[in-house]
Design an enzyme around this catalytic site. Structure first.
Site, PDB file in Angstrom:
ATOM      1  N   GLY A  52      -2.481  -0.715   6.156  1.00  0.00           N
ATOM      2  CA  GLY A  52      -1.810   0.202   5.253  1.00  0.00           C
ATOM      3  C   GLY A  52      -1.826   1.615   5.791  1.00  0.00           C
ATOM      4  N   CYS A  53      -1.650   2.579   4.935  1.00  0.00           N
ATOM      5  CA  CYS A  53      -1.608   3.983   5.330  1.00  0.00           C
ATOM      6  C   CYS A  53      -2.802   4.329   6.216  1.00  0.00           C
ATOM      7  CB  CYS A  53      -1.597   4.877   4.096  1.00  0.00           C
ATOM      8  SG  CYS A  53      -1.616   6.642   4.483  1.00  0.00           S
TER       9      CYS A  53
END
Length: 215
Positions: free
Chosen positions: A57-58
Protein backbone atom coordinates in the site's frame (compact mmCIF):
# COMPACT_ATOMS: atom_id res chain seq x y z
CA UNK A 1 -8.02 7.87 -4.72
CA UNK A 2 -10.72 5.99 -6.59
CA UNK A 3 -10.75 5.67 -10.38
CA UNK A 4 -7.15 4.56 -10.91
CA UNK A 5 -6.48 1.51 -13.10
CA UNK A 6 -6.89 -1.84 -11.38
CA UNK A 7 -5.36 -3.90 -14.18
CA UNK A 8 -1.80 -3.91 -15.41
CA UNK A 9 -1.19 -2.43 -18.85
CA UNK A 10 0.37 -4.42 -21.71
CA UNK A 11 4.09 -3.68 -21.85
CA UNK A 12 3.77 -1.90 -25.19
CA UNK A 13 1.23 0.48 -23.64
CA UNK A 14 3.33 1.57 -20.65
CA UNK A 15 5.17 4.89 -20.45
CA UNK A 16 8.67 5.24 -21.88
CA UNK A 17 10.29 6.72 -18.78
CA UNK A 18 13.82 8.12 -18.86
CA UNK A 19 17.45 7.07 -18.77
CA UNK A 20 18.17 8.44 -15.31
CA UNK A 21 16.43 9.92 -12.33
CA UNK A 22 15.37 13.54 -12.64
CA UNK A 23 16.41 14.41 -9.07
CA UNK A 24 19.29 13.98 -6.63
CA UNK A 25 18.70 11.51 -3.81
CA UNK A 26 19.29 12.72 -0.23
CA UNK A 27 22.54 11.34 1.12
CA UNK A 28 21.21 10.37 4.53
CA UNK A 29 18.13 8.80 6.08
CA UNK A 30 16.24 11.52 7.98
CA UNK A 31 15.60 9.26 10.98
CA UNK A 32 18.42 6.72 11.09
CA UNK A 33 21.22 8.91 9.77
CA UNK A 34 22.56 6.09 7.61
CA UNK A 35 23.13 6.29 3.85
CA UNK A 36 19.76 6.31 2.09
CA UNK A 37 21.09 4.21 -0.78
CA UNK A 38 23.06 1.80 1.44
CA UNK A 39 23.87 -1.32 -0.57
CA UNK A 40 25.58 -4.43 0.82
CA UNK A 41 28.88 -4.98 -0.95
CA UNK A 42 29.36 -1.35 -1.95
CA UNK A 43 32.39 -0.99 0.31
CA UNK A 44 30.72 1.56 2.56
CA UNK A 45 27.80 -0.43 3.96
CA UNK A 46 28.66 -2.69 6.93
CA UNK A 47 29.29 -6.31 6.01
CA UNK A 48 26.62 -8.93 6.62
CA UNK A 49 23.59 -6.78 5.82
CA UNK A 50 20.82 -7.83 3.40
CA UNK A 51 18.18 -6.03 1.34
CA UNK A 52 14.45 -6.80 1.35
CA UNK A 53 11.64 -5.27 -0.72
CA UNK A 54 7.93 -5.14 0.09
CA UNK A 55 4.87 -3.49 -1.43
CA UNK A 56 2.01 -3.01 1.02
CA UNK A 57 0.00 0.00 0.00
CA UNK A 58 1.00 3.63 0.43
CA UNK A 59 4.75 3.58 0.91
CA UNK A 60 4.84 6.39 3.47
CA UNK A 61 3.31 4.29 6.24
CA UNK A 62 5.13 1.13 5.20
CA UNK A 63 8.51 2.81 5.51
CA UNK A 64 7.66 4.26 8.92
CA UNK A 65 6.76 0.80 10.24
CA UNK A 66 10.06 -0.68 9.13
CA UNK A 67 12.51 2.08 10.05
CA UNK A 68 11.38 1.64 13.68
CA UNK A 69 12.43 -2.01 13.76
CA UNK A 70 15.65 -2.85 15.67
CA UNK A 71 18.16 -4.26 13.21
CA UNK A 72 16.99 -2.14 10.28
CA UNK A 73 19.97 -0.14 8.99
CA UNK A 74 18.23 1.97 6.36
CA UNK A 75 14.94 2.27 4.49
CA UNK A 76 13.79 4.05 1.36
CA UNK A 77 10.64 4.24 -0.72
CA UNK A 78 10.35 3.78 -4.44
CA UNK A 79 8.72 2.10 -7.39
CA UNK A 80 9.06 -1.55 -8.35
CA UNK A 81 7.50 -4.30 -10.40
CA UNK A 82 6.75 -2.29 -13.54
CA UNK A 83 8.43 -1.58 -16.87
CA UNK A 84 8.90 2.19 -16.99
CA UNK A 85 12.50 3.17 -16.09
CA UNK A 86 12.94 5.96 -13.55
CA UNK A 87 9.24 6.83 -13.32
CA UNK A 88 7.91 9.90 -11.56
CA UNK A 89 5.26 9.70 -8.87
CA UNK A 90 2.76 11.33 -11.23
CA UNK A 91 3.49 8.69 -13.87
CA UNK A 92 3.09 5.85 -11.39
CA UNK A 93 -0.27 7.29 -10.34
CA UNK A 94 -1.57 6.95 -13.90
CA UNK A 95 -1.12 3.18 -13.65
CA UNK A 96 0.77 3.22 -16.93
CA UNK A 97 4.13 2.25 -15.46
CA UNK A 98 2.84 -0.98 -13.84
CA UNK A 99 4.92 -0.21 -10.73
CA UNK A 100 3.75 -0.71 -7.19
CA UNK A 101 4.82 1.53 -4.33
CA UNK A 102 7.56 -0.32 -2.47
CA UNK A 103 9.79 0.02 0.55
CA UNK A 104 13.47 -0.98 0.42
CA UNK A 105 14.87 -2.29 3.70
CA UNK A 106 18.54 -2.82 4.47
CA UNK A 107 18.74 -4.95 7.59
CA UNK A 108 21.07 -6.95 9.81
CA UNK A 109 19.89 -10.58 9.84
CA UNK A 110 21.83 -11.13 13.06
CA UNK A 111 19.43 -8.72 14.79
CA UNK A 112 16.16 -9.08 12.86
CA UNK A 113 15.43 -12.07 10.66
CA UNK A 114 13.92 -11.96 7.19
CA UNK A 115 11.12 -14.14 8.58
CA UNK A 116 10.30 -11.38 11.06
CA UNK A 117 10.21 -8.78 8.27
CA UNK A 118 7.77 -10.95 6.31
CA UNK A 119 5.60 -11.56 9.36
CA UNK A 120 5.39 -7.81 9.95
CA UNK A 121 4.49 -7.37 6.27
CA UNK A 122 1.47 -9.65 6.60
CA UNK A 123 0.31 -8.25 9.94
CA UNK A 124 0.26 -4.55 9.00
CA UNK A 125 -1.74 -4.66 5.76
CA UNK A 126 -4.46 -6.74 4.13
CA UNK A 127 -2.84 -9.01 1.52
CA UNK A 128 -6.20 -10.18 0.15
CA UNK A 129 -7.37 -6.94 -1.46
CA UNK A 130 -5.80 -7.23 -4.90
CA UNK A 131 -5.14 -3.90 -6.61
CA UNK A 132 -5.90 -1.76 -3.59
CA UNK A 133 -5.22 -1.16 0.07
CA UNK A 134 -8.11 0.29 2.00
CA UNK A 135 -9.33 3.44 0.25
CA UNK A 136 -6.26 3.49 -2.01
CA UNK A 137 -7.27 1.86 -5.28
CA UNK A 138 -4.96 1.07 -8.18
CA UNK A 139 -2.14 -1.17 -9.33
CA UNK A 140 0.40 0.95 -7.43
CA UNK A 141 -1.09 -0.30 -4.16
CA UNK A 142 -0.87 -4.02 -4.83
CA UNK A 143 0.74 -6.34 -2.29
CA UNK A 144 4.17 -7.70 -3.17
CA UNK A 145 7.19 -9.50 -1.75
CA UNK A 146 10.28 -9.17 -3.93
CA UNK A 147 13.04 -11.48 -2.74
CA UNK A 148 16.78 -11.08 -3.31
CA UNK A 149 18.18 -14.50 -2.37
CA UNK A 150 17.09 -18.15 -2.60
CA UNK A 151 16.75 -18.16 1.18
CA UNK A 152 14.41 -15.17 1.06
CA UNK A 153 12.41 -16.86 -1.69
CA UNK A 154 11.93 -19.97 0.44
CA UNK A 155 10.89 -17.95 3.48
CA UNK A 156 8.50 -15.76 1.48
CA UNK A 157 6.76 -18.74 -0.12
CA UNK A 158 6.60 -20.67 3.15
CA UNK A 159 5.23 -17.81 5.23
CA UNK A 160 2.75 -16.76 2.55
CA UNK A 161 1.35 -20.29 2.66
CA UNK A 162 1.17 -20.31 6.47
CA UNK A 163 -0.55 -16.93 6.70
CA UNK A 164 -2.84 -17.76 3.81
CA UNK A 165 -4.03 -20.87 5.61
CA UNK A 166 -4.70 -18.82 8.76
CA UNK A 167 -6.65 -16.23 6.77
CA UNK A 168 -8.71 -18.94 5.09
CA UNK A 169 -9.48 -20.45 8.49
CA UNK A 170 -10.81 -17.03 9.57
CA UNK A 171 -12.95 -16.64 6.45
CA UNK A 172 -10.79 -14.24 4.45
CA UNK A 173 -10.29 -14.36 0.69
CA UNK A 174 -7.07 -15.84 -0.73
CA UNK A 175 -3.84 -13.84 -0.57
CA UNK A 176 -3.16 -11.80 -3.71
CA UNK A 177 0.45 -10.92 -2.84
CA UNK A 178 2.84 -11.36 -5.75
CA UNK A 179 6.00 -13.17 -4.65
CA UNK A 180 8.73 -12.64 -7.24
CA UNK A 181 12.47 -12.12 -7.69
CA UNK A 182 13.25 -8.50 -6.96
CA UNK A 183 12.89 -6.35 -10.09
CA UNK A 184 14.70 -3.03 -10.44
CA UNK A 185 13.91 -0.63 -7.61
CA UNK A 186 13.64 3.03 -8.57
CA UNK A 187 14.00 5.45 -5.67
CA UNK A 188 11.08 7.83 -5.23
CA UNK A 189 11.48 11.59 -5.13
CA UNK A 190 13.07 13.22 -2.03
CA UNK A 191 9.64 14.50 -0.93
CA UNK A 192 8.51 10.92 -0.31
CA UNK A 193 11.56 9.68 1.59
CA UNK A 194 10.79 9.42 5.33
CA UNK A 195 7.71 11.53 4.62
CA UNK A 196 6.03 10.79 7.94
CA UNK A 197 9.03 12.02 9.88
CA UNK A 198 8.74 15.32 8.01
CA UNK A 199 4.93 15.37 8.28
CA UNK A 200 4.04 13.43 11.47
CA UNK A 201 0.29 13.88 10.96
CA UNK A 202 0.50 12.81 7.32
CA UNK A 203 -1.54 10.20 5.52
CA UNK A 204 -1.38 6.57 6.63
CA UNK A 205 -3.49 3.84 5.07
CA UNK A 206 -3.17 0.16 5.80
CA UNK A 207 -6.23 -2.08 5.87
CA UNK A 208 -4.89 -4.66 8.30
CA UNK A 209 -6.77 -7.93 8.73
CA UNK A 210 -6.19 -7.64 12.47
CA UNK A 211 -4.83 -11.19 12.53
CA UNK A 212 -1.43 -11.84 14.08
CA UNK A 213 0.88 -14.33 12.46
CA UNK A 214 0.28 -17.84 13.80
CA UNK A 215 2.72 -18.86 16.50
Amino acid sequence: MFGRPTRLFPTDATLAGRDEASFALPARHRVLGTPLDATPGDGATPAGLEVAYFGLGCFWGAEEIYWAKPGVYSTAVGYQGGTTPHPSYEEVCTGRTNHTEAVRIVFDPAVISYDDLVKTFFEVHDPTQGMRQGNDVGTQYRSAIYYTTPEQAEAAERLTKVYGEELARRGFDPITTEVLPAPTFYFAEPLHQQYLDRVPNGYRCHASTGIAFPA
